[in-house]
Every structure is written in structure tokens, then in C-alpha cells.
Scaffold this motif. Structure first.
Motif, PDB file in Angstrom:
ATOM      1  N   LEU A  26       0.795  -1.236   0.000  1.00 42.33           N
ATOM      2  CA  LEU A  26       0.000   0.000   0.000  1.00 42.33           C
ATOM      3  C   LEU A  26       0.826   1.285   0.000  1.00 42.33           C
ATOM      4  O   LEU A  26       0.511   2.216  -0.733  1.00 42.33           O
ATOM      5  CB  LEU A  26      -0.943  -0.034   1.230  1.00 42.33           C
ATOM      6  N   ILE A  30       3.159  -1.178  -4.428  1.00 43.43           N
ATOM      7  CA  ILE A  30       1.700  -1.212  -4.535  1.00 43.43           C
ATOM      8  C   ILE A  30       1.278  -2.488  -5.252  1.00 43.43           C
ATOM      9  O   ILE A  30       1.856  -2.844  -6.280  1.00 43.43           O
ATOM     10  CB  ILE A  30       1.194   0.044  -5.285  1.00 43.43           C
ATOM     11  N   PRO A  32      -1.368  -3.807  -7.447  1.00 44.17           N
ATOM     12  CA  PRO A  32      -2.479  -3.269  -8.244  1.00 44.17           C
ATOM     13  C   PRO A  32      -3.739  -4.131  -8.190  1.00 44.17           C
ATOM     14  O   PRO A  32      -4.847  -3.602  -8.206  1.00 44.17           O
ATOM     15  CB  PRO A  32      -1.914  -3.228  -9.674  1.00 44.17           C
ATOM     16  N   MET A  35      -5.404  -3.371  -4.998  1.00 43.20           N
ATOM     17  CA  MET A  35      -5.967  -2.009  -5.091  1.00 43.20           C
ATOM     18  C   MET A  35      -7.278  -2.030  -5.880  1.00 43.20           C
ATOM     19  O   MET A  35      -8.243  -1.342  -5.530  1.00 43.20           O
ATOM     20  CB  MET A  35      -4.986  -1.046  -5.759  1.00 43.20           C
ATOM     21  N   ILE A  38     -10.030  -3.459  -3.776  1.00 42.84           N
ATOM     22  CA  ILE A  38     -10.440  -2.453  -2.795  1.00 42.84           C
ATOM     23  C   ILE A  38     -11.357  -1.425  -3.476  1.00 42.84           C
ATOM     24  O   ILE A  38     -12.390  -1.041  -2.935  1.00 42.84           O
ATOM     25  CB  ILE A  38      -9.193  -1.791  -2.159  1.00 42.84           C
ATOM     26  N   GLY A  39     -10.978  -1.027  -4.686  1.00 40.60           N
ATOM     27  CA  GLY A  39     -11.825  -0.108  -5.452  1.00 40.60           C
ATOM     28  C   GLY A  39     -13.213  -0.687  -5.667  1.00 40.60           C
ATOM     29  O   GLY A  39     -14.228   0.000  -5.500  1.00 40.60           O
ATOM     30  N   SER A  60      -0.400   8.378  -0.633  1.00 40.56           N
ATOM     31  CA  SER A  60      -0.817   6.967  -0.556  1.00 40.56           C
ATOM     32  C   SER A  60      -2.306   6.722  -0.819  1.00 40.56           C
ATOM     33  O   SER A  60      -2.722   5.583  -0.976  1.00 40.56           O
ATOM     34  CB  SER A  60      -0.438   6.371   0.787  1.00 40.56           C
ATOM     35  N   ALA A  63      -3.484   5.623  -5.314  1.00 37.44           N
ATOM     36  CA  ALA A  63      -3.599   4.367  -6.070  1.00 37.44           C
ATOM     37  C   ALA A  63      -5.002   3.785  -5.962  1.00 37.44           C
ATOM     38  O   ALA A  63      -5.648   3.473  -6.973  1.00 37.44           O
ATOM     39  CB  ALA A  63      -2.564   3.363  -5.577  1.00 37.44           C
ATOM     40  N   VAL A  64      -5.477   3.658  -4.751  1.00 38.68           N
ATOM     41  CA  VAL A  64      -6.792   3.055  -4.550  1.00 38.68           C
ATOM     42  C   VAL A  64      -7.909   3.968  -5.071  1.00 38.68           C
ATOM     43  O   VAL A  64      -8.939   3.503  -5.563  1.00 38.68           O
ATOM     44  CB  VAL A  64      -6.962   2.666  -3.063  1.00 38.68           C
ATOM     45  N   MET A  67      -8.216   3.427  -8.879  1.00 40.67           N
ATOM     46  CA  MET A  67      -8.954   2.200  -9.189  1.00 40.67           C
ATOM     47  C   MET A  67     -10.455   2.436  -9.049  1.00 40.67           C
ATOM     48  O   MET A  67     -11.246   2.013  -9.892  1.00 40.67           O
ATOM     49  CB  MET A  67      -8.523   1.067  -8.258  1.00 40.67           C
ATOM     50  N   ASP A 125      -5.959   6.117   2.547  1.00 41.16           N
ATOM     51  CA  ASP A 125      -5.409   4.807   2.917  1.00 41.16           C
ATOM     52  C   ASP A 125      -5.584   4.515   4.402  1.00 41.16           C
ATOM     53  O   ASP A 125      -6.030   3.441   4.775  1.00 41.16           O
ATOM     54  CB  ASP A 125      -3.927   4.692   2.488  1.00 41.16           C
ATOM     55  N   VAL A 153      -9.201   2.652   3.678  1.00 34.30           N
ATOM     56  CA  VAL A 153      -8.679   1.295   3.526  1.00 34.30           C
ATOM     57  C   VAL A 153      -8.456   0.678   4.910  1.00 34.30           C
ATOM     58  O   VAL A 153      -9.004  -0.370   5.223  1.00 34.30           O
ATOM     59  CB  VAL A 153      -7.377   1.288   2.697  1.00 34.30           C
TER      60      VAL A 153
END
Ligand code: G4P
Ligand code: NA
Ligand code: NA
Length: 189
Positions: A26, A30, A32, A35, A38-39, A60, A63-64, A67, A125, A153
Motif C-alpha cells: 500500500l 503497490i 495493483p 488495489m 479495494i476499489g 498513498s 492508487a486506490v 482504481m 489509505d 482502507v
């Protein structure tokens, strides 16, 4: 979210009995695929909201958020912690105090990226003291946009952030909620 909790159990390191190091999926390297899952989970939890923008904070949360924005086909905005040279003065700002770092940051986003018609989902995050999320929520309010909720997250439920944000009337959806660190182990709620 079981997959995330399992990953925290296998890859997470507890530092000073207060910080969870998750650099392998995370915060530095990362994953993916994780991620994206999680998205998908954020999209499932907020499916009844007509989200038009995702708002996060560097670095941080990005990324999520990307997504989630990819699945919803909506733009992702990230607040800056330092003013980029190319950013003009037409910005919303909020003060965010970091207990972890012991310093205050002024976060900002350009006004052009948030409109009163927007339905905004905030994503980050970690949720610890809730300062970052509260600052982002404050910016959504300055823009007179609608805040549909806050997706997190990893929530450290033993710190006051989640309770503060819920008490302020925000819907908080955390995918992993940590009750305590006990004998070097993560205990979930
Ligand atoms: P708050 O926003 O909830 O008040 O959190 P706080 O000031 O305590 O946290 C400051 C920074 O530390 C944030 O990252 C936050 O995500 C991170 N953080 C808080 N608790 C933990 C933890 O247990 N483990 C990890 N890995 N991070 C934690 P940041 O400084 O904004 O950095 P980044 O987004 O660039 O990574
Ligand atoms: Na963050
Ligand atoms: Na972080």
C-alpha cells in the motif's frame, strides 16, 4: 474485507505498538490487483450514491482512488500538501495537523476541480486521528459540493478519527478496522 485483512495479517509489521507498516502492498510497493479489489469494494458500498468525483490526498490515497475512479468512470482529484509552482492562487485550502509527524500542512486543491453539483467520495489509505479526512471534507464544504461519504482502507479504531468523523455526520466506510495491536498481532473489530 477479508482479503485485505488477511494481507494485513501476513504482510503488516507493527511498529512501536502504534503504527502498521504496510509498505509491501500500500505505502511503497503497490499491489495493483489488491488495489482494484479495494476499489470494487468501495464501489459496492457506495453504489446508491451518484458519485461524480473522488477526492483524496497525496500520496498513498492515490492508487486506490484511481482504481475506484476507473470503475466509476469519474475523475480523481488529489489534494496537494505543498503548493506546486504551476498552481495559481484560485485554490481551496485547509489546515491539517499530523500527530504522526508533529507538523501542520496546508492542503490545497484548485477551485476549478470541484463544483457545487458534484457528489464527492473522499478516499484515503489510513484513518487515525481523522485530520486529513476532516480537511478534505472541509474543502468539499467550501466548494458547496455534496460529500457522500468517506472510504478508508485501514481504520485504526483505537484512535479518535472514525468517531470524530461519524459524530460530525459523515458516513465512514472502512474496509479493515483495527481494534488494537496486542502482543505484536493485529486485532480487528
Ligand atoms: P490523520 O490524518 O488520520 O489525522 O492521521 P495522522 O496525522 O496520524 O497521519 C499522518 C500520516 O501517517 C498519513 O500519511 C497517514 O496515512 C499515516 N498513518 C497514520 N497511521 C498510520 C499507520 O498506522 N501506518 C501507516 N503506514 N501510516 C499511517 P501521510 O503523511 O499523508 O503520507 P502518505 O499519504 O504520503 O503516505
Ligand atoms: Na494518506
Ligand atoms: Na499514508
Amino acid at each position: 474485507m477479508d482479503l485485505l485483512k488477511q494481507r494485513i495479517q501476513t504482510d503488516g509489521l507493527i511498529l512501536n505498538n502504534s503504527l502498521l507498516k504496510v509498505d509491501s502492498f500500500l505505502n511503497q510497493q503497490i499491489d495493483p490487483e489488491l488495489m482494484m479489489k479495494i476499489g470494487e469494494e468501495f464501489v459496492r458500498r457506495f453504489k446508491d450514491e451518484k458519485i461524480t468525483k473522488i477526492l483524496t490526498i497525496e500520496s498513498s490515497g492515490i492508487a486506490v482512488s484511481v482504481m475506484t475512479g476507473l470503475i466509476l468512470k469519474v475523475p480523481v482529484i488529489f489534494a496537494r500538501k505543498r503548493k506546486p509552482k504551476v498552481t495559481g492562487d484560485d485554490v481551496y485550502t485547509a489546515k491539517v495537523y499530523s500527530y504522526t509527524k508533529g507538523e501542520s500542512n496546508t492542503i490545497m486543491i484548485s477551485k476549478q476541480f470541484l463544483q457545487p453539483e458534484d457528489n464527492v467520495l473522499i478516499i484515503d489509505d489510513f484513518l487515525a486521528n481523522g485530520e486529513a479526512a476532516a480537511g478534505l471534507a472541509n474543502i468539499v464544504e467550501q466548494a458547496k459540493a455534496k460529500l457522500v461519504g468517506i472510504g478508508i482502507v485501514i481504520e485504526k479504531s483505537f484512535q479518535p478519527g472514525a468517531q470524530k468523523l461519524t459524530a460530525a455526520g459523515y458516513r465512514v466506510e472502512s474496509l479493515a478496522r483495527i481494534k488494537a495491536f496486542t502482543n505484536g498481532q493485529v486485532e480487528f473489530l
